[in-house]
Design a protein around this motif. Sequence first.
Motif, short mmCIF file in Angstrom:
data_model
loop_
_atom_site.label_atom_id
_atom_site.label_comp_id
_atom_site.label_asym_id
_atom_site.label_seq_id
_atom_site.Cartn_x
_atom_site.Cartn_y
_atom_site.Cartn_z
N THR A 111 -1.73 5.43 7.09
CA THR A 111 -0.97 6.29 7.97
C THR A 111 -0.50 7.35 7.25
O THR A 111 0.61 7.26 6.14
CB THR A 111 -0.26 5.48 8.28
N ARG A 112 -0.83 8.59 7.17
CA ARG A 112 -0.49 9.73 6.52
C ARG A 112 0.58 10.16 7.31
O ARG A 112 1.07 9.85 8.98
CB ARG A 112 -1.18 10.75 6.71
N PHE A 113 2.22 10.92 6.11
CA PHE A 113 2.99 11.34 6.43
C PHE A 113 3.42 12.74 5.45
O PHE A 113 2.28 12.99 5.00
CB PHE A 113 4.48 10.50 6.59
N GLU A 114 4.02 13.34 6.48
CA GLU A 114 4.55 15.11 5.51
C GLU A 114 5.18 14.20 4.55
O GLU A 114 6.20 13.64 4.29
CB GLU A 114 5.61 15.80 6.51
N SER A 255 -8.42 10.45 -0.98
CA SER A 255 -8.88 11.47 0.47
C SER A 255 -8.18 11.72 1.11
O SER A 255 -8.25 12.20 2.61
CB SER A 255 -9.89 10.92 0.51
N GLY A 256 -7.09 10.85 1.18
CA GLY A 256 -6.18 10.77 2.39
C GLY A 256 -4.54 11.76 2.24
O GLY A 256 -4.19 12.08 3.46
N GLU A 269 -2.03 9.42 11.72
CA GLU A 269 -1.12 10.66 11.01
C GLU A 269 0.30 10.40 11.40
O GLU A 269 0.13 9.92 13.33
CB GLU A 269 -1.03 12.54 10.67
N ALA A 270 1.55 10.19 11.21
CA ALA A 270 2.92 9.77 11.74
C ALA A 270 3.75 11.00 12.28
O ALA A 270 3.59 11.76 12.17
CB ALA A 270 4.23 9.16 10.81
N ASP A 296 -1.06 9.70 2.63
CA ASP A 296 -0.28 8.19 2.94
C ASP A 296 -0.02 7.28 1.58
O ASP A 296 0.11 7.54 0.75
CB ASP A 296 -1.63 7.04 3.69
N ALA A 297 0.91 5.95 1.82
CA ALA A 297 1.61 5.51 0.85
C ALA A 297 0.16 4.99 -0.30
O ALA A 297 1.48 4.93 -1.78
CB ALA A 297 1.92 4.00 1.84
N ARG A 298 -1.07 4.42 -0.03
CA ARG A 298 -1.73 3.98 -0.92
C ARG A 298 -2.32 4.99 -2.39
O ARG A 298 -2.72 5.49 -2.82
CB ARG A 298 -3.16 3.83 0.39
N ASP A 299 -2.79 7.21 -0.81
CA ASP A 299 -3.10 8.03 -2.05
C ASP A 299 -1.80 7.88 -2.90
O ASP A 299 -1.86 8.33 -4.08
CB ASP A 299 -2.73 8.80 -1.00
N LEU A 300 0.09 8.42 -2.75
CA LEU A 300 0.53 7.89 -3.35
C LEU A 300 1.37 7.54 -4.49
O LEU A 300 1.21 7.86 -5.29
CB LEU A 300 1.70 8.32 -2.33
#
Length: 427
Positions: A111-114, A255-256, A269-270, A296-300
């Motif tokens: 899930t993507r966040f700002e 990629s996210g 996206e949230a 997203d948390a995976r990328d971060l």
Amino acid sequence: MAGTDFQGAPATDSPDDPRTDRVMTPMDADGLPGTPLPSTPPPDATLPDATPPGATPPGATPPGPQPPSALLSAAPGASAVVAGLYHRGQRTFIARGSTEYEGGDPADARTRFEIGSLTKTFTALLLAELAARGEVGHHDSAVRHLPPGTRYPAGAEAITLTHLATHTSGLPRLPPGLLATAGRRLFANPYAAFTGADVLHALSRTRLRFRPGSRLRYSNFGVGLLGHALCGAAGGGLSYEELLASRVLSPLGLSGTSCVPRAGGGDPEATGYRRRRPRPPFAIPGMPAAGAARADARDLLAYAEALTHGAEGGGAGTSTKPPGPPSAPLPGPLPAPLRTALQDVTRPRLTMPRGRDGLALVWNVRPLPDGSALYHHSGGTLGCTSFAGFSPRHDVALVALANCAPEHGNTLIQEAYDALARLIHTA
């Protein structure tokens, strides 16, 4: 309003709210004014090792520590919270809720966040990457790389790229004219109508608050200008988003992560919330380097892990640490300039005489009793809150994301920092 002398501790980040132009004071936690970060965690602190009821980790959970379940309730105004922990080769995630209060997709590690001002850490890595290529020098005058014809105030030629990346440029927190441009968007999307041309024009109207390099004052304006300077130095007419993607995001396999919302398809996206009211997607077209990214948390977590290994001297993609289950597998060996940049970006640039804290390129540095360091930064928009921290020597990183503004009652940043400090202490 005066800045903070170098005799004070380095300040950390605060939400990307243009109504606030305060002096960054010692011991301010990211987005939590006046809340001290712990110098040493309590000796009896432990990290919960069980996934809480209702959490939705993506896939099987490997053995080892879990992100603390308390993070899931630390942002009560959020409909979605996701946290990720990397520890000695293992990556785990926990999540709760959905991308919207009414419906939406279940929240998970994709899930993507700002991420607001966490974008600044990517900009710092981009600076280090260009420096490793020889396209810029850390101590280049920033105005040298701005578009031809850009006007600037007296004394601005002394501002270096490193000054911009350490909040020591003398520039104000916000560019002149931003608040007037925001108008009725001030409480919804205050940067949306402020363009790159507006940012460069604002530089000509700016008065430096102090001699560059002599004091510290947090500046969205400064890091926003850094993005423009890096694009100018790289050439080719690339935008900040394009340059970041080609030099940093793609090589790291992130990629996210991008600087614009993704309409339809792809990872969910949230929706951001402030006081439980939905906010429009955060837009900062004139200063994307200061706060435009979504992740997203995976990328971060993969990003923080790459920094962890880079700071240890091996560079992501060359580490001998156990690989663990991949969160965002690297597409191949990293380019040499990026490997160098992953080490360079975490090198401390400032140490405060009256405190132990320091500042690398954008990253806040907290020295630990065993001689190691904890790096941390946070971000906030009017709809989301984010945190990332890591310790290279302890081979650990923690990230946390929530889709509500950093407002009263939102303790996500402080609790994430505390959890990381406890894990380091008990490791």
